[in-house]
Design an enzyme around this catalytic site. Sequence first.
Site, mmCIF file in Angstrom:
data_model
loop_
_atom_site.group_PDB
_atom_site.id
_atom_site.type_symbol
_atom_site.label_atom_id
_atom_site.label_comp_id
_atom_site.label_asym_id
_atom_site.label_seq_id
_atom_site.Cartn_x
_atom_site.Cartn_y
_atom_site.Cartn_z
ATOM 1 N N SER A 54 -27.964 -14.560 26.406
ATOM 2 C CA SER A 54 -28.345 -13.804 27.598
ATOM 3 C C SER A 54 -27.670 -14.380 28.855
ATOM 4 O O SER A 54 -27.278 -15.552 28.883
ATOM 5 C CB SER A 54 -29.859 -13.856 27.765
ATOM 6 O OG SER A 54 -30.254 -15.189 27.959
ATOM 7 N N GLU A 102 -20.295 -15.548 26.557
ATOM 8 C CA GLU A 102 -20.377 -14.120 26.194
ATOM 9 C C GLU A 102 -21.810 -13.702 26.430
ATOM 10 O O GLU A 102 -22.713 -14.086 25.682
ATOM 11 C CB GLU A 102 -20.012 -13.948 24.708
ATOM 12 C CG GLU A 102 -18.674 -14.534 24.309
ATOM 13 C CD GLU A 102 -17.509 -13.672 24.746
ATOM 14 O OE1 GLU A 102 -17.747 -12.519 25.166
ATOM 15 O OE2 GLU A 102 -16.366 -14.145 24.680
ATOM 16 N N CYS A 157 -25.023 -6.264 22.234
ATOM 17 C CA CYS A 157 -24.624 -6.534 23.620
ATOM 18 C C CYS A 157 -23.722 -5.430 24.157
ATOM 19 O O CYS A 157 -23.783 -5.093 25.335
ATOM 20 C CB CYS A 157 -23.918 -7.876 23.701
ATOM 21 S SG CYS A 157 -22.495 -7.993 22.599
ATOM 22 N N GLU A 194 -31.085 -5.021 31.403
ATOM 23 C CA GLU A 194 -30.723 -4.822 29.996
ATOM 24 C C GLU A 194 -31.997 -4.703 29.150
ATOM 25 O O GLU A 194 -32.864 -5.572 29.202
ATOM 26 C CB GLU A 194 -29.896 -6.033 29.516
ATOM 27 C CG GLU A 194 -29.385 -5.903 28.100
ATOM 28 C CD GLU A 194 -28.717 -7.193 27.590
ATOM 29 O OE1 GLU A 194 -29.158 -8.291 27.976
ATOM 30 O OE2 GLU A 194 -27.752 -7.077 26.816
HETATM 31 P P1 NAD Z 1 -30.630 -16.394 24.479
HETATM 32 O O1 NAD Z 1 -29.809 -16.705 25.655
HETATM 33 O O2 NAD Z 1 -32.105 -16.486 24.610
HETATM 34 O O3 NAD Z 1 -30.258 -17.368 23.243
HETATM 35 C C1 NAD Z 1 -28.969 -17.439 22.697
HETATM 36 C C2 NAD Z 1 -28.791 -18.793 22.033
HETATM 37 O O4 NAD Z 1 -28.864 -19.802 23.023
HETATM 38 C C3 NAD Z 1 -29.858 -19.152 20.997
HETATM 39 O O5 NAD Z 1 -29.280 -19.864 19.925
HETATM 40 C C4 NAD Z 1 -30.800 -20.047 21.788
HETATM 41 O O6 NAD Z 1 -31.536 -20.932 20.967
HETATM 42 C C5 NAD Z 1 -29.820 -20.789 22.672
HETATM 43 N N1 NAD Z 1 -30.370 -21.314 23.929
HETATM 44 C C6 NAD Z 1 -31.441 -20.862 24.631
HETATM 45 N N2 NAD Z 1 -31.612 -21.619 25.749
HETATM 46 C C7 NAD Z 1 -30.618 -22.548 25.746
HETATM 47 C C8 NAD Z 1 -30.261 -23.599 26.629
HETATM 48 N N3 NAD Z 1 -30.946 -23.855 27.755
HETATM 49 N N4 NAD Z 1 -29.188 -24.347 26.324
HETATM 50 C C9 NAD Z 1 -28.459 -24.110 25.218
HETATM 51 N N5 NAD Z 1 -28.771 -23.134 24.321
HETATM 52 C C10 NAD Z 1 -29.835 -22.361 24.596
HETATM 53 O O7 NAD Z 1 -30.177 -14.958 24.004
HETATM 54 P P2 NAD Z 1 -30.814 -14.055 22.857
HETATM 55 O O8 NAD Z 1 -32.052 -13.429 23.361
HETATM 56 O O9 NAD Z 1 -30.889 -14.822 21.602
HETATM 57 O O10 NAD Z 1 -29.664 -12.943 22.676
HETATM 58 C C11 NAD Z 1 -29.693 -11.728 23.310
HETATM 59 C C12 NAD Z 1 -28.777 -11.739 24.508
HETATM 60 O O11 NAD Z 1 -27.461 -12.102 24.106
HETATM 61 C C13 NAD Z 1 -28.624 -10.371 25.158
HETATM 62 O O12 NAD Z 1 -28.636 -10.508 26.544
HETATM 63 C C14 NAD Z 1 -27.266 -9.892 24.692
HETATM 64 O O13 NAD Z 1 -26.651 -8.944 25.517
HETATM 65 C C15 NAD Z 1 -26.509 -11.172 24.632
HETATM 66 N N6 NAD Z 1 -25.381 -11.068 23.707
HETATM 67 C C16 NAD Z 1 -24.119 -11.077 24.227
HETATM 68 C C17 NAD Z 1 -23.028 -10.934 23.382
HETATM 69 C C18 NAD Z 1 -21.608 -10.917 23.914
HETATM 70 O O14 NAD Z 1 -20.674 -11.043 23.119
HETATM 71 N N7 NAD Z 1 -21.385 -10.747 25.205
HETATM 72 C C19 NAD Z 1 -23.237 -10.775 22.029
HETATM 73 C C20 NAD Z 1 -24.536 -10.756 21.547
HETATM 74 C C21 NAD Z 1 -25.609 -10.926 22.395
#
Ligand code: NAD
Length: 533
Positions: free
Chosen positions: A247, A268, A302, A400
């Site tokens: 995110s 990303e 995403c 989103e």
């Molecule tokens: P998230 O940011 O909550 O988590 C993603 C990953 O980051 C997980 O493995 C999580 O454990 C880890 N994480 C969480 N906090 C962290 C921190 N402080 N430091 C390091 N790692 C940490 O996202 P999500 O809810 O799992 O995924 C959904 C989001 O991802 C949506 O916003 C979506 O649009 C985005 N996304 C983007 C792409 C892209 O290619 N641009 C692809 C897929 C998903």
Amino acid sequence: MSTERTVADPESDPTATWALDPGRVRGLTSRAVVGDDAAHVTTVTPLSGAPLAALPQSTPRDVTRAVAQARAAQPGWAARTPRHRAAVLLRLHDLLLDRQSEILDIVQLETGKTRLSAYEEVADIALNCRWLARRGPKILSDRTYRGIVPVLTQVTQVQHPKGVVGVIAPWNFPLVLSLGDIMPALLAGNAVVVKPDNQTALTMLWAADLLATAGLPDGVLQVVLGDGPGVGGAVVDAVDHICFTGSTPTGRVVGRQAGERLISASLELGGKNGAYVADDADLDRAAEALVRDCFNNTGQQCIGIERLVLHEAVAEAFLDRFVDRVRRLRLSAALDFSGDIGALTSAAQLAKITAHVENAVEHGAVVLAGGRPRPDIGPWFFEPTVLDRVSPEATCYAGETFGPVVSVYRVSSDAEALALVNEGEMGLNGAVWTSNLHRGRRLARQVVAGTVSVNEAYLTTWGSSAAPMGGRRASGVGRRHGREGILRFTESQSVAVQRVMGMGVLYGQGPERFAKTFTLLLKAARATRFPWP
Ligand code: NAD
């Protein structure tokens, strides 16, 4: 082709439906870098809510150990030629296609997605694997340039691996968003420490197993499991480049941490993607593809479309076709290809999507299709939903949703459409529908997004492995895929070799004469077509 399935057999054990074979789960989790006394978390499958796996959790100390092991293994891996490393990827390609039924089960069970969406992950990795293995070695090879003194100065650009790359991946496309970044990092000669989301850890562990079978040496890929801020944060603190997908708010945290350490980062992040259906679009084709664009992976994509911007001249005719198709989508929890829409991946996702729809309706939105949770199918199913007349006050107008919810807007000109598609801080993906390809190309360039599809859904951009893909504005920093997607995992070094005579010939004249002579040379270079550097 192997037909082995990893799921337990419900015929011999009725409680085993939607369960994985326990021996297989133990085998997979034994790959994670964890301590002997590791705490465990239990994941459940979104398809039924049944327990799936007891996952051992790494600690920050385990991350330190994983990075040290990766660092020790990296020089040996980097010493192999890019062609040798590419051969491992080609073997991975073949193994993945042969053993796809295993990973389709695991991905479906962990994410709740349809088998088709799980298959798209397999196909994407195969496409990328082949492209990287065939094109990557040349991209990584030395390049030579003319130096400052024509003929006498020769400059070579060398690409060195960063060292240890950290990959932090989300749960929505667990194979694509982990292996898809790990492969180019490995090809460039790096070792990798990956932290998947706990919900989709088994997919990553299975992929690590497959890479080992494909010939990746021990130690080069390390998998750590755990929560985001603790274990993910420890990864960012120890690696030489961080590749984060998730995110936008978390991306900002990771970016700040990387900035503090002065390591490079590819981020990303989220999207709020718009598709414009112009007044000359082929409406049947557009409706078919936009259903895929909006609802693939139950909208948890995403690059999925959340804003449908319709030219008023075709809006009603398009909506007849689109809404009819949406209403006919089949929700399914089956581990086969029979369903069109799978489950949401977590209770948190269900709560968020329900809240977005309720909030939009409170602000006056009209539900054209769907709009309800479907606990009769599984705990976190939600109907594919089309909203009309969404107010700018509603949460889902700019934020989103990341679920099976699309909002419809009507416009009277291309300019109005572009303004709406580009509204907000995101810039990940977009789509344009028109029968006039010249108009399509022109409009696409004006969409502020890293990728734009004309007359198709996300697959044409995402699946074109040679072309870069990533976010603009708050949707990300850096690009995956293509040349940029490999070179982000390298450090460029320029080596300048001076032949015959050095710069002392100029400097030896004294500072003032040097400045005069050099100015003359600069003017001559400007005035002639001689290939000066
Ligand atoms: P998230 O940011 O909550 O988590 C993603 C990953 O980051 C997980 O493995 C999580 O454990 C880890 N994480 C969480 N906090 C962290 C921190 N402080 N430091 C390091 N790692 C940490 O996202 P999500 O809810 O799992 O995924 C959904 C989001 O991802 C949506 O916003 C979506 O649009 C985005 N996304 C983007 C792409 C892209 O290619 N641009 C692809 C897929 C998903």
